[in-house]
Write an enzyme that holds these catalytic residues in place. Structure first.
Site, PDB file in Angstrom:
ATOM      1  CG  HIS A 241      -9.352   4.768   5.707  1.00 47.44           C
ATOM      2  ND1 HIS A 241      -8.426   5.019   4.737  1.00 47.44           N
ATOM      3  CD2 HIS A 241      -8.634   4.550   6.841  1.00 47.44           C
ATOM      4  CE1 HIS A 241      -7.203   4.965   5.255  1.00 47.44           C
ATOM      5  NE2 HIS A 241      -7.300   4.679   6.534  1.00 47.44           N
TER       6      HIS A 241
ATOM      7  CD  GLN B  65      -1.470   2.186   2.367  1.00 49.45           C
ATOM      8  OE1 GLN B  65      -0.922   1.795   3.400  1.00 49.45           O
ATOM      9  NE2 GLN B  65      -1.730   3.463   2.143  1.00 49.45           N
TER      10      GLN B  65
END
Ligand code: FMN
Ligand code: 7N5
Length: 381
Positions: A268, A142
């Site tokens: 998220h 990521q």
């Protein structure tokens, strides 16, 4: 909480009794972690309405069972970003996992290797990526769009050298969400979790009132991130590029036009913009907009194998798991394995009862929500 050694997990706790659900594991984690660490992990932004909506919208989806379909040996196997996976599940990127257990990311990567699912290494990992690669787990890397672009370049190089199979750019962090629990707790990361400039920045963010992790994050993220940068990123790496944090169908269509290799529908985990829709609510329009041009993964709020099947029934290509993994991590590698085995058992149960011998069949399930029938999958129309 165990915060020291890197050797044998002598102090690694075991759950009081065998947990049957992720919620059981969460309750155990809540008793083991320091209250402010628990709040950092489980909390969301603002009044946590998005955090809750992720859960209630998932719970409102009913799957209509099919029958007479020979479900004696259901298979949860699939392919995620071109790699075979034993379940339609990958671990979401999560920063600073040594906050939860001294073995942190290493324990999670080992559990992923054993379970046969990919592990996404956070840009803010508290364990170097080459050590994680040595576990043999399938890794995705990521990225955050750091103002320090050299750091983004370094992360890309490290990801390629570590044999990662994809880079996942999180596009929903122009600044950190207003996480009231962390602000009220004056939340500060213990020293020793971050390295290099990140460690220095965290130290500089100090222990003044409020969330020092938010103060630090806001100094490193580049809120100027835009579509031109996606083109730059695609040119910089040979790895497939995934955008994580898409909710609007128009952004999903743009991502497909830009030729990204996959998107992750994510809010998220309700940690960034409180007021965003649930991801399961956003998924159908995103799928329509993408029109099979790239895989669409999803995360935020998935707490059971049934939730995973719900996403697959609606057309997702797979699910990223966040907090359930960190709850299990309280018990180190074994604890993460426990979380994954609970989810696998629940997924198999849900597949069997809905007549799904494999996950292709899951995509044909009809889904019902309280307001009415969702659009029927293409195969049924
Ligand atoms: C403690 C914690 C740390 C996280 N760190 C990151 C991160 O470093 N990068 C990122 O893209 N997302 C991060 N996330 C978000 C997750 O990748 C994921 O989107 C979210 O947790 C999914 O929701 P769930 O926790 O309800 O499964 C973090 C989430 C948590 C709970
Ligand atoms: C500095 C960002 C912390 C990791 C993150 O993305 C999260 O806590 O949600």
């Amino acid at each position: 909480m165990t915060t020291t050694d890197t050797g044998t997990p002598a102090a690694t706790p075991s759950p009081p009794q065998t947990p049957l659900t992720v919620d059981d594991i969460a309750q155990w984690a809540a008793t083991e972690l320091e209250p402010e660490v628990w709040d950092f992990v489980c909390g969301g932004a603002g009044d946590e309405s998005t955090l809750q909506l992720n859960r209630t919208d998932l719970a409102n989806i009913r799957l209509v069972p099919r029958v007479l379909r020979d479900v004696a040996h259901p298979s949860t196997h699939t392919t995620l970003l071109g790699t075979p996976a034993a379940m339609p599940v990958a671990v979401a990127p999560m920063a600073y996992q040594r906050l939860i257990h001294p073995h942190g990311e290493l324990a999670v990567a080992r559990a992923c290797k054993r379970a046969g699912i990919p592990f996404t290494v956070s840009a803010l990992t508290s364990t170097p990526i080459d050590q994680l690669a040595a576990t043999g787990a399938t890794l995705w890397a990521q990225l955050y769009w750091f103002t320090d672009r050299a750091r983004v370049g370094e992360l890309l190089t490290q990801a390629e050298q570590a044999g990662c199979r994809a880079v996942v750019l999180s596009v929903d962090m122009p600044r950190m969400g207003r996480r009231l629990r962390d602000i009220r707790n004056d939340f500060t990361l213990p020293a020793g979790l971050a390295s290099g400039a990140d460690a220095a920045g965290l130290a500089a963010a100090g222990t003044r009132p409020g969330s020092s992790i938010a103060r630090h994050t806001d100094t490193i993220m580049d809120a100027q991130l835009n579509w031109d940068d996606i083109e730059w990123l695609s040119r910089q790496t040979v790895l497939p590029v995934v955008l994580k944090g898409i909710l609007d169908a128009r952004d999903a269509a743009l991502a497909a036009e830009f030729g990204v290799d996959a998107i992750v529908v994510s809010n998220h985990g309700g940690r960034q913009f409180d007021g965003a829709p649930s991801t399961i609510g956003a998924l159908p329009a995103v799928l329509d907009a993408v029109a099979d041009r790239c895989p669409v993964l999803i995360d935020s709020g998935f707490r059971s194998g049934l939730d995973i099947l719900r996403a697959m029934a609606l057309g997702a290509g797979g699910v990223l798991l966040g907090r359930p993994i960190l709850y299990g991590l309280v018990g180190g590698e074994r604890g993460v394995e426990l979380t994954l085995s609970v989810l696998r058992e629940e997924l198999l149960d849900a597949m069997t009862h809905t007549g799904c011998a494999d996950l292709r069949a899951a995509a044909d399930l009809a889904s019902v929500i309280s307001e009415g029938l969702l659009p029927a999958p293409a195969a049924l129309t």
